[in-house]
Design a protein around this motif. Structure first.
Motif, short mmCIF file in Angstrom:
data_model
loop_
_atom_site.label_atom_id
_atom_site.label_comp_id
_atom_site.label_asym_id
_atom_site.label_seq_id
_atom_site.Cartn_x
_atom_site.Cartn_y
_atom_site.Cartn_z
N ALA A 216 0.72 -1.12 -0.02
CA ALA A 216 -0.07 0.05 -0.04
C ALA A 216 0.83 1.24 -0.09
CB ALA A 216 -0.91 -0.02 1.28
N TYR A 217 0.29 2.30 -0.08
CA TYR A 217 0.97 3.69 0.16
C TYR A 217 0.58 4.20 1.29
CZ TYR A 217 1.77 4.07 -5.07
OH TYR A 217 2.27 4.08 -6.33
N ASP A 218 1.68 4.86 1.80
CA ASP A 218 1.45 5.86 3.21
C ASP A 218 0.92 7.19 2.71
OD1 ASP A 218 3.56 7.17 2.57
OD2 ASP A 218 4.88 6.26 3.98
N LYS A 219 0.93 8.31 3.62
CA LYS A 219 0.18 9.57 3.32
C LYS A 219 0.99 10.42 2.61
CE LYS A 219 2.40 11.73 7.37
NZ LYS A 219 2.33 12.55 8.77
N ASN A 220 2.62 9.89 2.26
CA ASN A 220 3.56 10.63 1.65
C ASN A 220 3.94 9.96 0.18
OD1 ASN A 220 4.32 12.50 3.41
ND2 ASN A 220 5.42 11.07 4.63
N LYS A 221 2.78 8.90 -0.01
CA LYS A 221 3.06 8.02 -1.22
C LYS A 221 4.30 7.14 -1.33
CE LYS A 221 0.96 7.92 -5.85
NZ LYS A 221 0.69 8.68 -7.14
N ASN A 222 4.75 6.64 -0.18
CA ASN A 222 5.75 5.84 -0.08
C ASN A 222 5.11 4.35 0.27
OD1 ASN A 222 8.04 7.65 -0.31
ND2 ASN A 222 7.86 8.29 1.59
N PHE A 223 5.79 3.36 -0.46
CA PHE A 223 5.26 1.99 -0.10
C PHE A 223 5.46 1.79 1.43
CE2 PHE A 223 7.04 1.11 -4.60
CZ PHE A 223 5.88 1.21 -5.30
N THR A 224 4.34 0.89 1.88
CA THR A 224 4.17 0.61 3.11
C THR A 224 3.64 -0.83 3.19
OG1 THR A 224 3.64 1.04 5.50
CG2 THR A 224 2.19 1.69 3.64
N LYS A 225 3.71 -1.65 4.14
CA LYS A 225 2.94 -2.94 4.30
C LYS A 225 1.49 -2.63 4.63
CE LYS A 225 6.73 -5.73 6.21
NZ LYS A 225 7.07 -6.70 7.37
N CYS A 226 0.59 -3.46 4.15
CA CYS A 226 -0.98 -3.57 4.40
C CYS A 226 -1.18 -3.87 5.72
CB CYS A 226 -1.63 -4.43 3.37
SG CYS A 226 -1.26 -3.87 1.67
N ASN A 227 -2.00 -3.28 6.36
CA ASN A 227 -2.29 -3.42 7.59
C ASN A 227 -3.29 -4.75 7.60
OD1 ASN A 227 -4.77 -2.58 6.89
ND2 ASN A 227 -4.07 -0.32 7.97
N ILE A 228 -3.83 -5.37 8.86
CA ILE A 228 -4.73 -6.36 8.87
C ILE A 228 -5.93 -6.15 8.25
CG2 ILE A 228 -5.65 -7.97 10.54
CD1 ILE A 228 -3.29 -7.75 12.61
N ALA A 229 -6.38 -4.90 8.53
CA ALA A 229 -7.76 -4.39 7.94
C ALA A 229 -7.77 -4.60 6.43
CB ALA A 229 -8.41 -3.15 8.59
N LEU A 230 -6.87 -4.16 6.08
CA LEU A 230 -6.74 -4.12 4.59
C LEU A 230 -6.63 -5.48 3.84
CD1 LEU A 230 -6.84 -2.42 1.97
CD2 LEU A 230 -4.55 -2.02 2.03
N PHE A 231 -5.75 -6.52 4.58
CA PHE A 231 -5.92 -7.71 4.09
C PHE A 231 -7.33 -8.42 4.36
CE2 PHE A 231 -1.17 -7.96 4.72
CZ PHE A 231 -0.69 -8.49 3.61
N GLU A 232 -7.87 -8.23 5.23
CA GLU A 232 -9.18 -8.92 5.68
C GLU A 232 -10.26 -8.43 4.53
OE1 GLU A 232 -12.16 -11.12 7.28
OE2 GLU A 232 -10.01 -11.24 7.17
N ASN A 233 -10.13 -7.02 4.27
CA ASN A 233 -11.17 -6.55 3.18
C ASN A 233 -10.97 -7.18 1.85
OD1 ASN A 233 -12.33 -4.94 5.22
ND2 ASN A 233 -11.18 -2.89 4.72
N VAL A 234 -9.51 -7.05 1.50
CA VAL A 234 -9.36 -7.99 0.17
C VAL A 234 -9.81 -9.31 0.26
CG1 VAL A 234 -7.43 -8.61 -1.15
CG2 VAL A 234 -7.37 -6.34 -0.28
N ARG A 235 -9.50 -9.86 1.34
CA ARG A 235 -10.13 -11.26 1.22
C ARG A 235 -11.53 -11.41 1.25
NH1 ARG A 235 -11.80 -15.19 4.83
NH2 ARG A 235 -12.00 -13.96 6.49
N GLN A 236 -12.37 -10.64 1.91
CA GLN A 236 -13.71 -10.57 1.75
C GLN A 236 -14.19 -10.32 0.47
OE1 GLN A 236 -15.73 -11.89 4.02
NE2 GLN A 236 -14.48 -12.38 5.91
#
Length: 253
Positions: A97-117
């Motif tokens: 994912a992107y952070d607020k500065n548009k640098n790459f960052t790991k996806c958090n648990i909520a985003l992983f779960e949303n993608v899965r669902q």
């Protein structure tokens, strides 16, 4: 009592220890057009690797946004420790994912779960899908150039720096894709005031105290035939602080 309830709600204050991330800015019109064409071909189901990537990248923004997606075939351990056997019924989906500065960052648990669902409505019943992180390899670049006669050195350095920032913008970087050094050299040779590019050297930046990912990578041994190759594990290159991580020097001749 509604009055008491409203008083309690109005008194609440929230402080997030970490900045929000997992969002994305407005997509260019051309990207929307290409996704619309691919979406029509997918016919509301995910079968191929490209279908899954399209589904994740076009996920409604209320669930969060993924910056980059890479899918490879899942494997399982064979009879021997170092033997890997392809698993045709399962895939590994690597996300970032992107952070607020548009640098790459790991996806958090909520985003992983949303993608899965979200993908449950589109994937085939027999398809297994493993969601994983995409490794970030932070790099710095040292460039030596020879300038043309009577050119302004400071202006030439700024042109080279600005062009490199464009070339290594995170929007252009793709997962598990090598960096073609000759293409960078060719782009810089076109700039006004540049006579030739003497050398381009890449270094791995991994100090977590400075904000880097912490992933150590042997950049020197990863260069083959003028190309900087990523790791075998799905990863993506990133120049996190381009104004300081890209250094341009004029070579005296």
């Amino acid at each position: 009592n509604s009055t008491v309830l409203n008083t309690i709600i109005d008194s609440l204050a929230i402080n997030n220890p970490n900045a929000a991330y997992g969002g994305i800015s407005k997509k260019p019109i051309e990207v929307v057009r290409q996704e619309a064409i691919a979406n029509f071909a997918a016919q509301n189901r995910a079968v191929t690797r490209e279908d899954y990537i399209l589904r994740v990248m076009s996920m409604p923004s209320k669930y969060g946004s993924v910056a980059k997606v890479y899918i490879d075939q899942d494997t399982q351990v064979g009879r021997f420790y170092d033997e890997r056997i392809p698993n045709p019924y399962s895939m590994n989906m690597h996300l970032i994912a992107y952070d607020k500065n548009k640098n790459f960052t790991k996806c958090n648990i909520a985003l992983f779960e949303n993608v899965r669902q979200y993908l449950r409505n589109y994937r085939m019943m027999t398809d297994g899908l493993q969601l994983k992180d995409l490794f970030i390899i932070n790099i710095g670049i040292d460039i030596e150039i020879i300038t043309q006669y009577n050119s302004n050195s400071n202006e030439v350095i700024m042109r080279v720096l600005n062009r490199c920032i464009e070339l290594f913008n995170n929007d252009r970087m793709q997962p598990s894709t090598p960096i073609i050094i000759s293409s960078i050299t060719s782009e810089l040779d076109k700039l006004e005031g540049v006579q030739s590019v003497n050398s381009i050297k890449f270094v791995n930046l991994f100090d977590t105290n400075l904000g880097y990912s912490g992933n150590v990578y042997d950049v020197d041994n990863a260069i083959r035939s003028g190309m900087l190759y990523p790791s075998l594990d799905p990863s993506i290159f990133e120049v996190k602080y381009p104004k300081s991580d890209i250094r341009v020097r004029i070579l005296d001749v």
